[in-house]
Design a protein around this motif. Structure first.
Motif, PDB file in Angstrom:
ATOM      1  N   ARG A  38       0.917  -1.273   0.046  1.00  0.00           N
ATOM      2  CA  ARG A  38       0.083   0.040  -0.111  1.00  0.00           C
ATOM      3  C   ARG A  38       0.833   1.299  -0.035  1.00  0.00           C
ATOM      4  N   LYS A  42       1.217   3.982  -3.005  1.00  0.00           N
ATOM      5  CA  LYS A  42       0.579   5.411  -2.963  1.00  0.00           C
ATOM      6  C   LYS A  42       1.965   6.234  -3.527  1.00  0.00           C
ATOM      7  N   ASN A  47      -3.771   5.045  -7.160  1.00  0.00           N
ATOM      8  CA  ASN A  47      -5.016   5.524  -6.178  1.00  0.00           C
ATOM      9  C   ASN A  47      -5.550   4.043  -5.513  1.00  0.00           C
ATOM     10  N   LYS A  49      -7.395   3.845  -2.619  1.00  0.00           N
ATOM     11  CA  LYS A  49      -8.433   4.325  -1.667  1.00  0.00           C
ATOM     12  C   LYS A  49      -9.756   3.111  -1.933  1.00  0.00           C
ATOM     13  N   GLY A  50      -9.966   2.526  -0.789  1.00  0.00           N
ATOM     14  CA  GLY A  50     -11.308   1.859  -0.852  1.00  0.00           C
ATOM     15  C   GLY A  50     -10.722   0.375  -1.430  1.00  0.00           C
ATOM     16  N   LYS A  51      -9.497   0.023  -1.509  1.00  0.00           N
ATOM     17  CA  LYS A  51      -9.074  -1.130  -2.004  1.00  0.00           C
ATOM     18  C   LYS A  51      -8.283  -1.956  -1.127  1.00  0.00           C
ATOM     19  N   SER A  62     -10.948  -4.029  -4.936  1.00  0.00           N
ATOM     20  CA  SER A  62     -12.053  -3.261  -3.951  1.00  0.00           C
ATOM     21  C   SER A  62     -12.343  -4.267  -2.839  1.00  0.00           C
TER      22      SER A  62
END
Length: 83
Positions: A38, A42, A47, A49-51, A62
């Motif tokens: 992660r 980043k 992106n 986010k939410g994964k 997801s």
């Protein structure tokens, strides 16, 4: 998903079981790997986010897609060797 309706005794027992499971070496290793991947993603400008990181497919998915062995259920999941 609805919250489980458990008695106080059952709720405490489940919390204890869940904590023991989360503290196993394999779960700690997966969590550490997820954090490394992660942070790297980043840093690379992706992106996430939410994964969540899927350890089997080795990519971010997801949260919904990363459950239940890709829609096949978990009954036979343990028989397969990991990559």
């Amino acid at each position: 998903m609805a919250k489980q309706k458990l008695s106080p005794k059952a709720k405490a027992a489940k919390a204890k079981r869940d904590l023991e499971r989360a503290k196993r070496k394999d779960r700690k290793d997966k969590k550490a790997e997820n954090q490394r991947k992660r942070r790297a993603a980043k840093k690379a400008g992706k992106n996430v986010k939410g994964k969540d990181y899927d350890h089997k497919d080795r990519r971010f998915k997801s949260v919904k897609a990363n459950r239940g062995n890709d829609g096949k259920g978990t009954k036979r999941e343990g028989k397969r060797k990991k990559k």
